[in-house]
Design an enzyme around this catalytic site. Structure first.
Site, PDB file in Angstrom:
ATOM      1  N   LYS A 195       0.835  -1.215   0.000  1.00  0.00           N
ATOM      2  CA  LYS A 195       0.000   0.000   0.000  1.00  0.00           C
ATOM      3  C   LYS A 195       0.870   1.266   0.000  1.00  0.00           C
ATOM      4  O   LYS A 195       2.080   1.199   0.188  1.00  0.00           O
ATOM      5  CB  LYS A 195      -0.921  -0.004   1.222  1.00  0.00           C
ATOM      6  CG  LYS A 195      -1.817  -1.253   1.310  1.00  0.00           C
ATOM      7  CD  LYS A 195      -3.021  -1.186   0.380  1.00  0.00           C
ATOM      8  CE  LYS A 195      -3.551  -2.550   0.042  1.00  0.00           C
ATOM      9  NZ  LYS A 195      -4.722  -2.963   0.776  1.00  0.00           N
TER      10      LYS A 195
HETATM   11  C1  LIG Z   1      -5.653  -4.071   0.916  1.00  0.00           C
HETATM   12  C2  LIG Z   1      -7.111  -4.022   0.838  1.00  0.00           C
HETATM   13  C3  LIG Z   1      -7.927  -4.311   1.956  1.00  0.00           C
HETATM   14  C4  LIG Z   1      -7.423  -4.681   3.316  1.00  0.00           C
HETATM   15  O1  LIG Z   1      -6.386  -5.545   3.356  1.00  0.00           O
HETATM   16  P1  LIG Z   1      -5.640  -6.019   4.691  1.00  0.00           P
HETATM   17  O2  LIG Z   1      -4.660  -6.977   4.129  1.00  0.00           O
HETATM   18  O3  LIG Z   1      -6.638  -6.650   5.574  1.00  0.00           O
HETATM   19  O4  LIG Z   1      -5.002  -4.828   5.336  1.00  0.00           O
HETATM   20  C5  LIG Z   1      -9.301  -4.171   1.816  1.00  0.00           C
HETATM   21  N1  LIG Z   1      -9.844  -3.791   0.657  1.00  0.00           N
HETATM   22  C6  LIG Z   1      -9.114  -3.498  -0.425  1.00  0.00           C
HETATM   23  C7  LIG Z   1      -9.814  -3.031  -1.662  1.00  0.00           C
HETATM   24  C8  LIG Z   1      -7.722  -3.623  -0.386  1.00  0.00           C
HETATM   25  O5  LIG Z   1      -6.991  -3.350  -1.475  1.00  0.00           O
END
Ligand SMILES: *Cc1c(COP(=O)(O)O)cnc(C)c1O
Length: 383
Positions: A195
């Protein structure tokens, strides 16, 4: 700085020599120092970094409140509970998302009701969302997919609770100048290493409502009162806490967020130039109408008739990591079997999901690497 490696382990850097990776976090001396400080302090969780990280994150977005949690998924779960989603309710959401946004609805024994996406922005189409509303609908869960702002202002007109999945959209801004995640609805960010900002694992829920923050703070910590002064639990809770080690990492990352976002935008522009003129290839939509993307991934849609899986293999053989991204949630085995979904229900989403390919994308990607990806992609497509 050299990092010692245990003998016998594979040096990932060496193993990746020549291969251009899909994603790579920016971690430097500031992050190392911040983590070390927490380790030496002896207070590894529920220490001072938690409130600091929440405060700085909220301030950065212009949101009233923020609650740090152990993952984006955990944040989505608590945000849905906070707006009252429960047994048998329906939540209208996008089928083009990471599976967590739909899973979190199922955690509360509610039903994800998918509606098709806009073919340009790839976000939930407000007209399709409106058509999917029934008397059982209690909330809408738009996803700011690939960092492009979903049309939340249009969805606000439906008069239902909104929970925003902003896990891919840190740095995005709506046309009215409000940052994604700062409209007041519980909005969830994720800090997995690919991210815009990472804490290893982690997440954040922003909200304009102090009572929502109080509830999330309690439920992430087993349902305890915020002051921790007593051990009675007046509600069901979870362990969705984020450690002070992770919060310190997040604070260090916030310091460099502007630079990381600018670097991602720079890489996106390089791709746009390098990939122009490939017939049939669709690039991410440019910012329009005042909305601004917070760059997370660079996803192209391959020309119709192209074999995507073969393209992925051909690129891998040429040293370029890519990934089909994202698959349609309603067509995943669990969703087909549990909810009876089948192909053809959401044609725009299905077409996009079948052709989408995420290219290597991270702040440190060089112009030479972008050019190499473009050359290899042209080669793999035979153009
Ligand atoms: C990354 C992501 C999440 C959450 O991911 P975690 O691995 O739980 O932090 C939720 N929704 C979307 C669209 C994502 O790209």
């Amino acid at each position: 700085m050299t990092v010692a490696r245990a003998s016998g382990t594979v040096d990932p850097q060496a193993a990746e020599e020549g291969t251009i990776q899909l994603a790579r976090p920016v971690i430097g001396a500031a992050e190392e120092l911040a983590v070390l400080e927490v380790l030496r302090s002896g207070q590894l969780s529920l220490g001072p970094r938690l409130a600091e990280f929440e405060h700085e994150f909220a301030r950065r977005l212009g949101a009233a409140h923020a609650s740090a949690v152990s993952s984006g998924t955990a944040g989505l779960h608590l945000a849905l509970r906070a707006v009252g989603v429960s047994d048998g309710d329906e939540v209208v959401t996008s089928p083009l998302s990471f599976v967590a946004s739909a899973n979190a609805i199922v955690y509360e024994r509610a039903r994800p009701v998918f509606a098709d996406i806009d073919p340009v922005t790839l976000n939930l189409d407000p007209a399709a969302a409106r058509a999917a509303v029934t008397p059982r609908t209690v909330a809408i869960l738009p996803v700011h997919v690939f960092g492009y702002p979903a049309d939340v202002p249009a969805l606000e007109g439906l008069g239902l609770a909104i929970v925003e999945d902003a896990c891919e959209a840190l740095g995005a801004v709506h046309a009215d100048g409000v940052a994604v995640g700062a409209r007041g609805h519980p909005s969830v960010f994720g800090f997995y290493p690919n991210k815009q900002l990472t804490t290893g694992e982690g997440g954040m829920v922003t909200t304009g409502d102090a009572s929502v923050k109080r509830r999330i703070d309690s439920e992430r910590n087993q349902g305890r009162a915020p002051d921790m002064g007593w051990l009675d639990h007046d509600r069901l809770g979870f362990n969705y806490r984020l450690s002070d080690i992770a919060c310190a990492l997040g604070l260090a990352q916030l310091q460099r967020l502007d630079q990381m976002l600018a670097d991602r935008a720079r890489v996106a522009e390089l791709y746009r130039q390098a990939l122009s003129g490939i017939e049939g290839l669709t690039l991410p939509c440019p910012d329009a109408g005042g909305d601004r993307r917070g760059w997370f991934v660079f996803v192209v849609q391959l020309p119709h008739g192209c074999d995507r899986d073969l393209t992925v293999k051909a690129l891998a053989a040429r040293g370029v990591q890519t990934k089909p991204y994202l698959p349609a949630i309603h067509l995943m085995s669990y969703y087909r079997e549990s909810f009876g979904h089948r192909p053809g229900e959401f044609p725009v989403c299905e077409d996009v999901a079948a052709r989408s390919l995420a290219l290597p994308f991270f702040p440190g990607l060089s112009e030479g690497q972008v050019d190499r990806v473009a050359t290899e992609l042209r080669g793999a497509l035979g153009r």
